[in-house]
Design a protein around this motif. Sequence first.
Motif, PDB file in Angstrom:
ATOM      1  N   ALA A 154       0.808  -1.221   0.000  1.00 20.39           N
ATOM      2  CA  ALA A 154       0.000   0.000   0.000  1.00 20.39           C
ATOM      3  C   ALA A 154       0.845   1.277   0.000  1.00 20.39           C
ATOM      4  O   ALA A 154       0.561   2.214  -0.761  1.00 20.39           O
ATOM      5  CB  ALA A 154      -0.958  -0.005   1.186  1.00 20.39           C
ATOM      6  N   PRO A 155       1.915   1.383   0.804  1.00 23.06           N
ATOM      7  CA  PRO A 155       2.681   2.637   0.814  1.00 23.06           C
ATOM      8  C   PRO A 155       3.314   2.972  -0.535  1.00 23.06           C
ATOM      9  O   PRO A 155       3.491   4.156  -0.858  1.00 23.06           O
ATOM     10  CB  PRO A 155       3.749   2.391   1.877  1.00 23.06           C
ATOM     11  N   ALA A 156       3.657   1.940  -1.316  1.00 23.89           N
ATOM     12  CA  ALA A 156       4.264   2.214  -2.627  1.00 23.89           C
ATOM     13  C   ALA A 156       3.277   2.896  -3.559  1.00 23.89           C
ATOM     14  O   ALA A 156       3.632   3.826  -4.302  1.00 23.89           O
ATOM     15  CB  ALA A 156       4.763   0.910  -3.245  1.00 23.89           C
ATOM     16  N   TYR A 157       2.035   2.450  -3.522  1.00 21.04           N
ATOM     17  CA  TYR A 157       1.024   3.057  -4.396  1.00 21.04           C
ATOM     18  C   TYR A 157       0.536   4.397  -3.845  1.00 21.04           C
ATOM     19  O   TYR A 157       0.177   5.302  -4.604  1.00 21.04           O
ATOM     20  CB  TYR A 157      -0.126   2.078  -4.614  1.00 21.04           C
ATOM     21  N   LYS A 158       0.513   4.532  -2.510  1.00 25.50           N
ATOM     22  CA  LYS A 158       0.143   5.834  -1.941  1.00 25.50           C
ATOM     23  C   LYS A 158       1.194   6.889  -2.275  1.00 25.50           C
ATOM     24  O   LYS A 158       0.869   8.038  -2.594  1.00 25.50           O
ATOM     25  CB  LYS A 158      -0.017   5.714  -0.420  1.00 25.50           C
ATOM     26  N   GLU A 159       2.458   6.502  -2.180  1.00 25.67           N
ATOM     27  CA  GLU A 159       3.520   7.458  -2.494  1.00 25.67           C
ATOM     28  C   GLU A 159       3.445   7.883  -3.957  1.00 25.67           C
ATOM     29  O   GLU A 159       3.617   9.069  -4.285  1.00 25.67           O
ATOM     30  CB  GLU A 159       4.881   6.843  -2.192  1.00 25.67           C
TER      31      GLU A 159
ATOM     32  N   ALA B 258       0.862   8.214  -5.683  1.00 25.56           N
ATOM     33  CA  ALA B 258      -0.276   9.127  -5.838  1.00 25.56           C
ATOM     34  C   ALA B 258      -0.067  10.433  -5.081  1.00 25.56           C
ATOM     35  O   ALA B 258      -0.953  11.303  -5.107  1.00 25.56           O
ATOM     36  CB  ALA B 258      -1.556   8.443  -5.344  1.00 25.56           C
ATOM     37  N   GLY B 259       1.059  10.593  -4.404  1.00 25.66           N
ATOM     38  CA  GLY B 259       1.294  11.812  -3.637  1.00 25.66           C
ATOM     39  C   GLY B 259       0.536  11.846  -2.330  1.00 25.66           C
ATOM     40  O   GLY B 259       0.245  12.921  -1.795  1.00 25.66           O
ATOM     41  N   LEU B 260       0.225  10.678  -1.786  1.00 26.48           N
ATOM     42  CA  LEU B 260      -0.586  10.595  -0.569  1.00 26.48           C
ATOM     43  C   LEU B 260       0.222  10.132   0.648  1.00 26.48           C
ATOM     44  O   LEU B 260      -0.367   9.705   1.642  1.00 26.48           O
ATOM     45  CB  LEU B 260      -1.773   9.644  -0.799  1.00 26.48           C
ATOM     46  N   GLY B 261       1.524  10.216   0.560  1.00 22.32           N
ATOM     47  CA  GLY B 261       2.325   9.821   1.715  1.00 22.32           C
ATOM     48  C   GLY B 261       3.668   9.290   1.276  1.00 22.32           C
ATOM     49  O   GLY B 261       3.927   9.091   0.085  1.00 22.32           O
ATOM     50  N   GLU B 262       4.509   9.059   2.266  1.00 22.01           N
ATOM     51  CA  GLU B 262       5.859   8.577   2.007  1.00 22.01           C
ATOM     52  C   GLU B 262       5.993   7.158   2.551  1.00 22.01           C
ATOM     53  O   GLU B 262       5.382   6.810   3.573  1.00 22.01           O
ATOM     54  CB  GLU B 262       6.874   9.492   2.700  1.00 22.01           C
ATOM     55  N   ILE B 263       6.759   6.345   1.880  1.00 14.42           N
ATOM     56  CA  ILE B 263       7.016   4.983   2.365  1.00 14.42           C
ATOM     57  C   ILE B 263       7.618   5.076   3.771  1.00 14.42           C
ATOM     58  O   ILE B 263       8.633   5.752   3.975  1.00 14.42           O
ATOM     59  CB  ILE B 263       7.965   4.258   1.401  1.00 14.42           C
TER      60      ILE B 263
ATOM     61  N   GLU C  42     -11.101   4.279  -0.879  1.00 11.48           N
ATOM     62  CA  GLU C  42     -12.007   5.010  -1.771  1.00 11.48           C
ATOM     63  C   GLU C  42     -11.474   6.418  -2.042  1.00 11.48           C
ATOM     64  O   GLU C  42     -11.533   6.922  -3.179  1.00 11.48           O
ATOM     65  CB  GLU C  42     -13.407   5.079  -1.169  1.00 11.48           C
ATOM     66  N   ILE C  43     -10.937   7.072  -1.014  1.00 17.34           N
ATOM     67  CA  ILE C  43     -10.388   8.419  -1.210  1.00 17.34           C
ATOM     68  C   ILE C  43      -9.194   8.379  -2.172  1.00 17.34           C
ATOM     69  O   ILE C  43      -9.059   9.237  -3.059  1.00 17.34           O
ATOM     70  CB  ILE C  43      -9.995   9.032   0.150  1.00 17.34           C
ATOM     71  N   HIS C  44      -8.338   7.386  -2.014  1.00 15.21           N
ATOM     72  CA  HIS C  44      -7.185   7.226  -2.906  1.00 15.21           C
ATOM     73  C   HIS C  44      -7.662   7.061  -4.353  1.00 15.21           C
ATOM     74  O   HIS C  44      -7.167   7.730  -5.273  1.00 15.21           O
ATOM     75  CB  HIS C  44      -6.392   5.999  -2.437  1.00 15.21           C
ATOM     76  N   LEU C  45      -8.649   6.183  -4.554  1.00 10.17           N
ATOM     77  CA  LEU C  45      -9.143   5.928  -5.916  1.00 10.17           C
ATOM     78  C   LEU C  45      -9.804   7.176  -6.512  1.00 10.17           C
ATOM     79  O   LEU C  45      -9.584   7.516  -7.681  1.00 10.17           O
ATOM     80  CB  LEU C  45     -10.131   4.761  -5.889  1.00 10.17           C
ATOM     81  N   ARG C  46     -10.602   7.848  -5.696  1.00  9.68           N
ATOM     82  CA  ARG C  46     -11.255   9.073  -6.199  1.00  9.68           C
ATOM     83  C   ARG C  46     -10.212  10.146  -6.512  1.00  9.68           C
ATOM     84  O   ARG C  46     -10.364  10.912  -7.468  1.00  9.68           O
ATOM     85  CB  ARG C  46     -12.268   9.586  -5.171  1.00  9.68           C
ATOM     86  N   HIS C  47      -9.172  10.215  -5.692  1.00  9.51           N
ATOM     87  CA  HIS C  47      -8.088  11.166  -5.922  1.00  9.51           C
ATOM     88  C   HIS C  47      -7.427  10.903  -7.274  1.00  9.51           C
ATOM     89  O   HIS C  47      -7.154  11.845  -8.042  1.00  9.51           O
ATOM     90  CB  HIS C  47      -7.066  11.033  -4.786  1.00  9.51           C
TER      91      HIS C  47
END
Length: 359
Positions: free
Chosen positions: A115-120, A122-127, A341-346
């Motif tokens: 999850a952290p790899a895909y969040k990073e 998308a600009g939604l956090g750092e690993i 859901e927020i990640h996907l909508r983002h």
Amino acid sequence: MTAEAVAVDERTHLGLAELPAEAVPVLEAAQERARAVDREGGDPWGTLRELGGLGLLSAPLPLQVELIHALARRCTATAFSLWGHRSALEYHRVTGAEAPAGAEAGTTALASGMAPAYKEEAGLGEIPLVATDSAGGALVVSGVLPWCSNLRPGAWIVLPVRFEDGRRAIVRIARDAAGVAVKDLVGLAALDATASGVLRLEQVAVPAHDVLSHDVPAFRDAARAAFLLLQSGMCLGLAGAALDAAGAAADPVGRRVLAEEFGAGQEDWEVLRRDLARAVEDAAEVTPHELVRVRLETALLVGRATRLEQKTVGGRGYALGSDTSRRAREAAFLPVQSPTEIHLRHLLAGAGENSRSGT
């Protein structure tokens, strides 16, 4: 046969692959164990071992998506365990690494901590896991992963790490290695049996052969389709089961006053089944945007379908031991499962698009 009966029959399959006859009793047993997995400390992993014994954990993607759909119709907690395990097998496949002994047979559990790899991305956090170099290409890793599942004794976890100089890598770590601690997450709605927990790493040594990739962007691109399509298949399985149960429970008044919701649910399920089938059949070429859209829409449909089931089943479905309650609690996980859901909508908003259903 009535039109409704035809619709029910169609929702039992995605049309991607024919499951082998030997899988049927395994799926039926998973359905019989669903209540125990949900409420009585039952173990979903017996199903995965049985599927592994049939050689199905390493089957091609179309059969995998068909399988996780069939399993989610019966027990989404077990399907979720399959998703984490199968995704981690995919991480090994795309990096050309040999999976740990017993992984394809289901006797060794694999966990996805991606999850952290895909969040990073998308600009939604750092690993959150930090690596330092060691001799001979080995690494030392520390940090906390706030949620990971399939953290069974003997399991292996595949996860991303970052270096202070900006480099990234994908590594695998033994759950029982020195420096690894797991804080069990308990009291989860419908997912207590999934061996979920907080993963804390303190100076964990990672040998060079357990560093799967230093090219995280390429890894994400290669693993993305299976990662998301398996989740989408799981969502459609749960949504179809809820729609079927809603139809079976509705009386004439319910069918009349909820006719619009029934029609929309049935139509959306079929449209998304076709969308998912196209994406699976063209997984090497499908765009990330389409993968994200299908994943979001299938999750949103689950929410609508389980609410419709609750309306038609009524008070019986409010009992915690009922299948209706279990499906509603399983559905409650999807807005927070990564990608959330927020990640996907983002991601869709970044492409100038909102979800088709909007809810």
